[in-house]
Motif scaffolding. Structure first.
Motif, PDB file in Angstrom:
ATOM      1  N   ASP A 104      -6.476   4.986  -1.376  1.00  0.00           N
ATOM      2  CA  ASP A 104      -5.945   3.641  -1.137  1.00  0.00           C
ATOM      3  C   ASP A 104      -5.391   3.102  -2.462  1.00  0.00           C
ATOM      4  O   ASP A 104      -6.147   2.852  -3.399  1.00  0.00           O
ATOM      5  CB  ASP A 104      -7.031   2.706  -0.618  1.00  0.00           C
ATOM      6  N   ARG A 115       0.855  -1.196   0.000  1.00  0.00           N
ATOM      7  CA  ARG A 115       0.000   0.000   0.000  1.00  0.00           C
ATOM      8  C   ARG A 115       0.885   1.238   0.000  1.00  0.00           C
ATOM      9  O   ARG A 115       1.555   1.552   0.983  1.00  0.00           O
ATOM     10  CB  ARG A 115      -0.889  -0.005   1.227  1.00  0.00           C
ATOM     11  N   SER A 153      -6.197  -3.420  -6.716  1.00  0.00           N
ATOM     12  CA  SER A 153      -6.359  -3.139  -5.294  1.00  0.00           C
ATOM     13  C   SER A 153      -6.759  -4.372  -4.503  1.00  0.00           C
ATOM     14  O   SER A 153      -6.925  -4.315  -3.303  1.00  0.00           O
ATOM     15  CB  SER A 153      -7.413  -2.046  -5.094  1.00  0.00           C
TER      16      SER A 153
END
Length: 357
Positions: free
Chosen positions: A237, A208, A355
């Motif tokens: 994110d 991340r 993601s």
């Protein structure tokens, strides 16, 4: 009209070449024909008509080859030898460090011309590389000499027993700062050398990016709060496949530079967005800005857009070189948008990953 004239001249040249070749073949065949008749009379032999024609034909080709070889030896051997000697001498001079050598023989066989062009291209590339090396050595020497001179001067001043304790502490802080600057310079030079050698460990992993940035921004909090700078971070994110340790050098350099060159009470905005298959990092400050003609130069090693200002806030001019090198290793780009006196925006784009696993 000119094109037609050129065409006519070209045809006439071709006809002349063909005529010359035909004359040469005829002369060789005629010489062999009369020589063979003379030889037959000398040995009292009358060959069959077919055999005589075949011998004349073979003799003509042999004589043609022999004449061509003799012409080549007497007229072209000297030039070929000169070419070989000059090329050997040029390569020897290049091996000894003379990169200004250039070869030029005018019109020659295209195969030889290709060799000459490659040698000249190699010499030109090596000359530019040598110029960069000398410039690099000069820059490193200057960057090292400046703090060493300062350390030496203040060390001598400390030997004066009459100076008060406050002045002594001031001199010691300067020496400590200059020593730290030398250490940072050495560290950056070693890191750049390692990255340039392409042997630096490159260990990408999925992580991340927003979390890494958040941690690094918090670690710099004493720097921006000490100057009463308002720092805003808006981070999406985002996952990337990258070397986390190397990229941390990118973010630390960019954040530290923004804090250094933003005056007290200024503002810094950090954003992280995913745009399609790429991640875009932006850091915008209200600092001194960068002139438009220096946007590309600031990524060169040892370049400082404002030497007086850079000297005051520290730095060696290697940070942005490291940033560009590391970002390019990750198949990304880094650019700057800025005007002198109106702050700067550094934009880094990197390939993004999904993601989710």
């Amino acid at each position: 009209m000119k094109d037609k004239l050129k065409l006519v001249l070209k045809v006439l040249v071709r006809i002349g070449q063909f005529s010359l070749m035909l004359s040469f073949v005829t002369a060789c065949w005629t010489a062999v024909y009369f020589f063979s008749h003379w030889l037959y009379n000398q040995i009292n032999w009358t060959p069959h008509h077919y055999v005589a024609q075949l011998l004349n034909l073979l003799g003509g080709f042999f004589l043609m080859g022999l004449v061509i070889q003799l012409i080549g030896f007497f007229f072209f051997h000297k030039r070929q030898k000169e070419f070989t000697n000059s090329m050997r001498d040029a390569l020897r001079r290049i091996a000894q460090g003379d990169f200004k050598v250039r070869l030029n023989f005018g019109r020659m066989d295209p195969r030889y011309m290709e060799i000459l062009d490659e040698i000249n291209l190699m010499a030109d590339g090596l000359e530019k590389l040598e110029e960069l090396r000398q410039e690099f050595i000069s820059d490193v020497s200057h960057e090292i000499q400046t703090p060493l001179t300062s350390i030496s001067g203040f060390a001598r001043a400390l030997q004066n027993q009459s100076i008060d304790s406050d002045t002594r502490m001031k001199y010691l802080r300067i020496i400590e700062g200059e020593s730290s600057r030398l250490s940072k310079l050495s560290e950056n030079l070693l890191r750049l050398a390692s990255l340039d050698s392409e042997k630096h460990p490159f260990e990408p992993k999925r992580y991340r990016l927003d979390r890494q940035l958040g941690t690094l921004i918090l670690s710099c909090e004493p720097q921006w709060t000490g100057k009463s700078i308002e720092l805003n971070a808006d981070l999406d994110d985002v996952y990337v496949e990258a070397d986390e340790d190397l990229l941390s050098q990118v973010w630390i350099n960019l954040i530290s530079n923004s804090i250094k060159f933003t005056p007290e009470g200024g503002q810094i905005d950090v954003t992280l967005r995913r745009k399609g298959s790429f991640v875009e990092f932006r850091i915008k400050d209200t600092g001194i800005g960068i002139a438009a003609d220096q946007h590309e130069l600031i990524f060169d090693r040892f370049f400082k857009s404002d030497k007086a200002r850079s000297r005051k806030v520290g730095g060696s001019g290697l940070g942005l070189s490291l940033v560009k090198k590391i970002v390019e290793m990750h198949q990304g780009t880094v650019v700057v948008e800025s005007e002198l006196g109106d702050g700067s925006v550094f934009i880094v784009t990197l390939p993004a990953t999904r993601s989710h696993l």
